[in-house]
Scaffold this motif. Structure first.
Motif, PDB file in Angstrom:
ATOM      1  N   GLU A   1       7.259  60.355   6.751  1.00 59.35           N
ATOM      2  CA  GLU A   1       8.547  60.955   6.412  1.00 59.35           C
ATOM      3  C   GLU A   1       9.649  60.266   7.210  1.00 59.35           C
ATOM      4  N   PRO A   2      10.577  59.557   6.550  1.00 67.18           N
ATOM      5  CA  PRO A   2      11.668  58.871   7.255  1.00 67.18           C
ATOM      6  C   PRO A   2      12.514  59.820   8.092  1.00 67.18           C
ATOM      7  N   ARG A   3      12.692  61.054   7.611  1.00 67.99           N
ATOM      8  CA  ARG A   3      13.507  62.009   8.352  1.00 67.99           C
ATOM      9  C   ARG A   3      12.897  62.310   9.716  1.00 67.99           C
ATOM     10  N   VAL A   4      11.573  62.442   9.750  1.00 65.15           N
ATOM     11  CA  VAL A   4      10.889  62.704  11.021  1.00 65.15           C
ATOM     12  C   VAL A   4      11.015  61.485  11.947  1.00 65.15           C
TER      13      VAL A   4
ATOM     14  N   ASN B   1      -9.902  60.366  21.272  1.00 57.77           N
ATOM     15  CA  ASN B   1      -9.470  60.262  22.672  1.00 57.77           C
ATOM     16  C   ASN B   1      -7.953  60.447  22.774  1.00 57.77           C
ATOM     17  N   ILE B   2      -7.473  61.530  22.165  1.00 59.52           N
ATOM     18  CA  ILE B   2      -6.037  61.805  22.118  1.00 59.52           C
ATOM     19  C   ILE B   2      -5.605  62.469  23.420  1.00 59.52           C
ATOM     20  N   TYR B   3      -4.513  61.953  23.988  1.00 56.43           N
ATOM     21  CA  TYR B   3      -4.005  62.468  25.257  1.00 56.43           C
ATOM     22  C   TYR B   3      -3.406  63.864  25.096  1.00 56.43           C
ATOM     23  N   HIS B   4      -2.649  64.061  24.004  1.00 59.48           N
ATOM     24  CA  HIS B   4      -1.981  65.348  23.817  1.00 59.48           C
ATOM     25  C   HIS B   4      -1.698  65.537  22.332  1.00 59.48           C
ATOM     26  N   PHE B   5      -1.682  66.774  21.892  1.00 62.01           N
ATOM     27  CA  PHE B   5      -1.218  67.040  20.535  1.00 62.01           C
ATOM     28  C   PHE B   5      -0.065  68.032  20.608  1.00 62.01           C
ATOM     29  N   VAL B   6       0.878  67.835  19.697  1.00 62.39           N
ATOM     30  CA  VAL B   6       2.101  68.642  19.680  1.00 62.39           C
ATOM     31  C   VAL B   6       2.218  69.295  18.306  1.00 62.39           C
ATOM     32  N   LEU B   7       2.387  70.594  18.315  1.00 60.95           N
ATOM     33  CA  LEU B   7       2.514  71.327  17.053  1.00 60.95           C
ATOM     34  C   LEU B   7       3.936  71.219  16.517  1.00 60.95           C
ATOM     35  N   LYS B   8       4.007  71.049  15.203  1.00 62.14           N
ATOM     36  CA  LYS B   8       5.299  71.073  14.533  1.00 62.14           C
ATOM     37  C   LYS B   8       5.701  72.522  14.268  1.00 62.14           C
ATOM     38  N   PRO B   9       6.971  72.803  14.360  1.00 63.94           N
ATOM     39  CA  PRO B   9       8.058  71.955  14.863  1.00 63.94           C
ATOM     40  C   PRO B   9       7.979  71.851  16.383  1.00 63.94           C
ATOM     41  N   TRP B  10       8.312  70.715  16.924  1.00 63.33           N
ATOM     42  CA  TRP B  10       8.172  70.488  18.356  1.00 63.33           C
ATOM     43  C   TRP B  10       9.416  70.919  19.119  1.00 63.33           C
TER      44      TRP B  10
END
Length: 394
Positions: free
Chosen positions: A19-22, A104-113
């Motif tokens: 998504e370009p907006r993101v 091996n993901i360092y962190h995950f962020v839920l939308k909306p952040w």
């Protein structure tokens, strides 16, 4: 990846979202702090990761053709040190955690952040990346220094081994050969490793006259003192003329000129040494007489010709052995000195090589025990004045 980032350069953050907006929103927020690059296509993201040094990659989870967790898992192969952050609205915690662990993901962020929270997470990710880079740099530097140290230790061991071998070789040689020949042999040990070959040489055979009677009439400590001073002086003279002491047996000295090193002037050096040995004994005799000690004289025989020289023995002890007619002839000629009342007698071949530089007396062709062929013998009376002035060893 190519290139090398420094701590003063802004870290590179890769944004991946369809998504370009993101992408615009994330770039606006992060661009003030980091160098931001972006793509909407996961395959292109993998190419960027392989091509550049990227500190943090932030990927959306749901994208056409490839999930974010799959992209981040594959990124491990091309850029394992990059810190991976996942953006997702996915609410299945168990499935999400399994994917996160696999990638091996360092962190995950839920939308909306939350912008502040995301900035904080990215900042920690960049710090983690730089600490990893620093650690890797230290490891590489340590490995390089260890390699340098190992090389230096190897050089040191080799140098120590060389010093030990050189010291051992010098210790063995300095009793028999001149300092100059010791230096030559240390520089080229093969000089002394003679496989067995014929060499042109001059043999000097010296003997103390009346030695048996001298031993019987002189106290042992005095006799040892006289012999010690005598041999010390004679060896210095021989070494001074670059000769080799082949044997010291009782009161006898056998010296070689031309072995192990070859030289055209071997006969001349042997004659010079013989003359200086006689002078040396005269000097010692005067000093001994003044001190109330017994004195003696010596006779010297010289013979030149081909000798067979070779090195024999074991690894622990090597000896130079020399055999041939000149060895026998020199001993027999020395015995003639007493018969003719001479100090130095040379065989015909030795005399031929030095005749222009010495004063002499022809003695005829007496028979020498053990030798079939007769040879003309010459008493060497001394060096001619013009020659003697320039022939003394320095």
């Amino acid at each position: 990846m190519t290139g090398s980032a420094t701590m003063s350069e802004p870290a590179t953050v890769l944004l991946v979202d369809d998504e370009p907006r993101v992408l615009d929103s994330l770039e606006a927020m992060l661009g003030m702090h980091y160098r931001v690059i972006r793509t909407a296509r996961p395959p292109e993201a993998l190419e960027m990761l392989a091509r550049e040094r990227i500190a943090v990659v932030i990927s959306d989870q749901r994208m056409p053709g490839m999930l974010g967790t799959d992209l981040l898992a594959r990124s491990l192969e091309v850029s394992p040190e990059t810190v991976r952050i996942l953006l997702t609205a996915f609410t299945d915690a168990d499935a999400l955690m399994a994917s996160i662990n696999a990638a091996n993901i360092y962190h995950f962020v839920l939308k909306p952040w939350d912008p502040k929270e995301l900035l904080h997470i990215v900042g920690q990710g960049v710090q983690r990346y730089r600490l990893g880079e620093e650690r890797e740099g230290l490891v590489r530097d340590l490995a390089r220094k260890n390699a340098d140290l190992e090389a230096a230790l190897a050089d040191l061991r080799a140098a120590q081994d060389h010093v030990v071998r050189e010291t051992s070789l010098r210790t063995q040689l300095q009793r028999y050969v001149s300092p100059r020949l010791v230096d030559m042999a240390v520089a080229n040990p093969a000089l002394l490793e003679l496989p067995g070959e014929w060499r042109q040489a001059t043999v000097l055979f010296a003997d103390i006259r009346g030695f048996t009677r001298l031993i019987e009439t002189t106290r042992a400590p005095v006799m040892i003192r006289l012999l010690d001073e005598y041999f010390n002086r004679m060896i210095e003279v021989i070494f001074g003329h670059h000769g080799t002491v082949e044997q010291l047996i009782g009161d006898e000295i056998v010296a070689l000129f031309g072995v192990p090193e070859g030289a055209e002037d071997a006969a001349a050096r042997a004659v010079d040494a013989a003359v200086d040995m006689i002078d040396g004994v005269r000097h010692l005799a005067r000093r001994w007489t003044e001190a109330g000690l017994p004195a003696f004289t010596i006779g010297i025989g010289l013979s030149s010709g081909k000798v067979m020289a070779g090195t024999i023995g074991s690894d622990r002890r090597r000896e130079l052995i020399v055999v041939g007619r000149p060895m026998i002839a020199a001993a027999r000629i020395q015995r003639m000195t007493r018969l003719f009342g001479a100090h130095i007698i040379a065989g015909e071949e030795t005399f031929r090589q030095v005749s222009d530089s010495v004063s002499y007396r022809e003695l005829g062709t007496p028979r020498l025990k053990g030798l079939k062929e007769r040879t003309v013998l010459y008493e060497i009376l001394g060096k001619k004045p013009a020659v003697a002035a320039v022939s003394r060893p320095v």
